[in-house]
Design a protein around this motif. Sequence first.
Motif, PDB file in Angstrom:
ATOM      1  N   LEU A 334       1.315   2.396  10.468  1.00  0.00           N
ATOM      2  CA  LEU A 334       2.316   1.432  10.814  1.00  0.00           C
ATOM      3  C   LEU A 334       3.320   1.897  11.671  1.00  0.00           C
ATOM      4  CD1 LEU A 334       2.530  -1.391   9.308  1.00  0.00           C
ATOM      5  CD2 LEU A 334       4.528  -0.026   7.902  1.00  0.00           C
ATOM      6  N   HIS A 335       3.761   3.408  11.573  1.00  0.00           N
ATOM      7  CA  HIS A 335       4.457   3.673  12.711  1.00  0.00           C
ATOM      8  C   HIS A 335       3.869   3.857  14.127  1.00  0.00           C
ATOM      9  CE1 HIS A 335       6.972   6.973  15.003  1.00  0.00           C
ATOM     10  NE2 HIS A 335       7.728   6.150  14.673  1.00  0.00           N
ATOM     11  N   MET A 336       2.342   3.987  14.248  1.00  0.00           N
ATOM     12  CA  MET A 336       1.887   4.184  15.472  1.00  0.00           C
ATOM     13  C   MET A 336       1.700   2.851  16.130  1.00  0.00           C
ATOM     14  SD  MET A 336       1.749   7.040  16.761  1.00  0.00           S
ATOM     15  CE  MET A 336       1.101   6.469  18.322  1.00  0.00           C
ATOM     16  N   TYR A 338       4.005   0.323  15.676  1.00  0.00           N
ATOM     17  CA  TYR A 338       5.207   0.078  16.421  1.00  0.00           C
ATOM     18  C   TYR A 338       5.537   0.735  17.692  1.00  0.00           C
ATOM     19  CZ  TYR A 338      10.073  -0.417  16.591  1.00  0.00           C
ATOM     20  OH  TYR A 338      11.482  -0.686  16.873  1.00  0.00           O
ATOM     21  N   ALA A 339       4.958   2.018  17.742  1.00  0.00           N
ATOM     22  CA  ALA A 339       5.130   2.825  18.834  1.00  0.00           C
ATOM     23  C   ALA A 339       4.104   2.505  19.918  1.00  0.00           C
ATOM     24  CB  ALA A 339       4.786   4.328  18.545  1.00  0.00           C
ATOM     25  N   ALA A 340       2.917   2.147  19.486  1.00  0.00           N
ATOM     26  CA  ALA A 340       1.879   1.964  20.858  1.00  0.00           C
ATOM     27  C   ALA A 340       1.763   0.332  21.046  1.00  0.00           C
ATOM     28  CB  ALA A 340       0.730   2.498  20.318  1.00  0.00           C
ATOM     29  N   SER A 341       2.013  -0.595  20.140  1.00  0.00           N
ATOM     30  CA  SER A 341       1.866  -1.910  20.721  1.00  0.00           C
ATOM     31  C   SER A 341       3.265  -2.794  20.184  1.00  0.00           C
ATOM     32  CB  SER A 341       0.514  -2.356  20.483  1.00  0.00           C
ATOM     33  OG  SER A 341       0.429  -2.446  18.807  1.00  0.00           O
ATOM     34  N   GLY A 342       3.825  -2.602  19.272  1.00  0.00           N
ATOM     35  CA  GLY A 342       4.915  -3.425  18.589  1.00  0.00           C
ATOM     36  C   GLY A 342       4.187  -4.499  17.928  1.00  0.00           C
TER      37      GLY A 342
END
Lengths: 470, 470
Positions: A334-336, A338-342
């Motif tokens: 979930l965090h990645m 958010y970080a990588a693609s929103g």
Amino acid sequence: MTRYQHLANILAQRIEQGLYRHGEKLPSVRALSQEHGVSISTVQQAYQMLENLQLITPQPRSGYFIAPRKAQPPVPAMSRPAQRPVEVTQWDQVLTLLDARNDKSITALGGGSPDVTQPTLKPLWKEMSRLVQHNGGDIFNYDELPGRRELREQIARLMLDNGAVVTADDIVVTSGCHAALSIALLSVCKPGDIIAVESPSFYGTMQLLRGFDIKAIEIPTDPQTGISIEALEMALEQWPIKGVILVPNCNNPLGFIMPDARKRAVLALAQRYDIAIFEDDIYGELANDYPRPRTIKSWDIDGRVLLCSSFTKTVAPGLRVGWIAPGRYHDRVLHMKYAASGTNVPTTQLAVAAFIREGHYHRHLRRMRQIYHSNMETWTCWVREYFPCGICVTRPQGGFLLWVELPEHVDMVCVARQLCRLKIQVAPGSLFSASGKYRNCLRLNCALPPTEQHRAVVEQLGEAVRIAME
Amino acid sequence: MTRYQHLANILAQRIEQGLYRHGEKLPSVRALSQEHGVSISTVQQAYQMLENLQLITPQPRSGYFIAPRKAQPPVPAMSRPAQRPVEVTQWDQVLTLLDARNDKSITALGGGSPDVTQPTLKPLWKEMSRLVQHNGGDIFNYDELPGRRELREQIARLMLDNGAVVTADDIVVTSGCHAALSIALLSVCKPGDIIAVESPSFYGTMQLLRGFDIKAIEIPTDPQTGISIEALEMALEQWPIKGVILVPNCNNPLGFIMPDARKRAVLALAQRYDIAIFEDDIYGELANDYPRPRTIKSWDIDGRVLLCSSFTKTVAPGLRVGWIAPGRYHDRVLHMKYAASGTNVPTTQLAVAAFIREGHYHRHLRRMRQIYHSNMETWTCWVREYFPCGICVTRPQGGFLLWVELPEHVDMVCVARQLCRLKIQVAPGSLFSASGKYRNCLRLNCALPPTEQHRAVVEQLGEAVRIAME
């Protein structure tokens, strides 16, 4: 599928199975019409189609006879890649391939585009149009980070078909399977890590590894049963491997479905060596046989399988709706995400959710399974007819991709370049290896309808290969 | 904007500028009606609005008078963050913030959602609906890797307004500005690298750094002129910094527009120390003044500025249409786009392209600039009225975000938690710092229309802050 196509398929299968032999006379039009309860003209159309496929030949005033034909080419042998971690290259060639995808003047057999022209997709376009017109601005605001709940609920239900029991909360929606794999990899790996892959292996996944500075170790893979468990184990013994990327169902590019026992064996290995499994199931719903094959995820009791999939091949690539069932890696994924693609586009997600909920998805899927299966048979016939002897061809158990192996000395990278001038694009096998193997192979996309024009293209292809073989 | 709102704005500005003083009588309804050529009832509505804002008070049978009021709170001072690279944390709090975005029962003042309910967006929905209904399946296939050319051409034209001369070939379309920044960062940085950021700095960008294991060094930033050139230079002297992320136009969260001279000074520094500039221009088109401010990109002669932007704030977040103008990093960015996110949804891209081409975008933008400007003034008035003395408030030059600094001892993280119970959500300042600063600050989203309900929410907010200050 129309009636005559259906009948032609039945007859083609009988010929394939050897029920009729070379030179034998086929039943009369009238007899077939009575046997199958279809009109005379339907039988005539079916025979015409088989004639176009060069499976039968007409003889004036005598009827149709089984055409003389070449033997079925053998399946390629188990691959033997270099068994050490290497850096992935070939980005420029992949880019060229991607560019051709949008050039209308090119017959693009190199990419993985599905057929998005079928009428069973219409309810989806209608739903999207309805959503856009009747929204209060709401669906144009930010999406929920894990994706729309309506869609995640439908995905969780679909996953029951592959044996995996998950809930909406276990799903993270992504922008297609590509983003799913990317987020999954970023969640587990760091630059410099080593990931095991099938050999040959989808070029898109290989470019992910390259993008994130992850090394690939190619594992020998059997074109009918998948990755070699023994070779994978040897690699795990020898190298600090973080995970393995597998396409166990309707493999890209080889088309196999791993037998269940081998799926479980890979999972047991992953448990023993404590590695993650990235299971790419994007073609899984397009298996020829129904019900669909199980996923490795379905046996995953300790959450080490990150199942990545999407509606790209089953519905449409332009929706960009995929997902991850990330097991124990959920929070990190979930965090990645958010970080990588929103967040993602809500409209296409809601449209797909409605498409599934109202039964249109399964109707469409049923149709596409039949169409792709039938297309694959036709394209395989054409390859057998027009390619020279001495080749090997896969027997895909689903999807719409065919893998052809030519004799060692043929350089498909050169041939592909020549074919470009003829506005024909194929994927040379070298794209599917990190260590430069498979230059003598090619992957063909058989999703396109088997028209006269496409038959002519395969004939040109065969001719180019023949010249290269001489 | 209606006539009475327009008139109310004019009067509010005159009061703000001191043209009328405390206790002074305002012109009669009839006089104003004649002066501005509007109806009596329009003037009455305008006066009612100013009364609601507590700028004026009615006195029976005498007319309206300027209300006694507090002085304008000062602007916060230049920030003084810890000047060493740190790892970003705070993911859990950001996740809570994101979750609230989709909860209808909450007044969400913590996120950055724009107003997507305006009628000037209608042509966009119509175009999307038209595209979906009349496509031949084509727009549901894979997108071009750099994004649809039709859209890239329009973006290149828009960018002329910020002074940057680029062509469609210099643009890479992304799934919003978030993906743009993510791809840009992945193209330039490796884990362990150090990136300089403004302080305070948008929490989303900070989470990108955390996701990719990049360290942040926070640079002192002036709420009216932006990042301190001197402090940035000192940091560049001292640390191996790879690049700097800046929001020079309508900064998030401070609202400033960097003066051109300072933009050029930062660029000169970047050239001298050979670092990249990640220029986030997402709010740039929403500057109060027209024509819009220039970008650093507009002076970039050696291609070191990666301009990232999107239609998220100007049009709608749910479109997921953003872009990068990556300069010299173009090829690397294209590859990282393929690796990290794959292609995008073609439909929303084509709809936005048509929306711009047919003039609807500029019409919508004109409207939104006025609305946000007017909303910001109202919300600022409310904060002044309902918050206790001793606070500092920014003077945003565009966008719709307000930054409020409370006395040092106030813990907004605690206050925000209490406000959650009242179904009010604000962003505590600590989210905007990698080193745990700004716990005494908050960011307010003022995009929402200034209704009676929102006034009441600010009143509750003020009360909560007052209690925390005691």
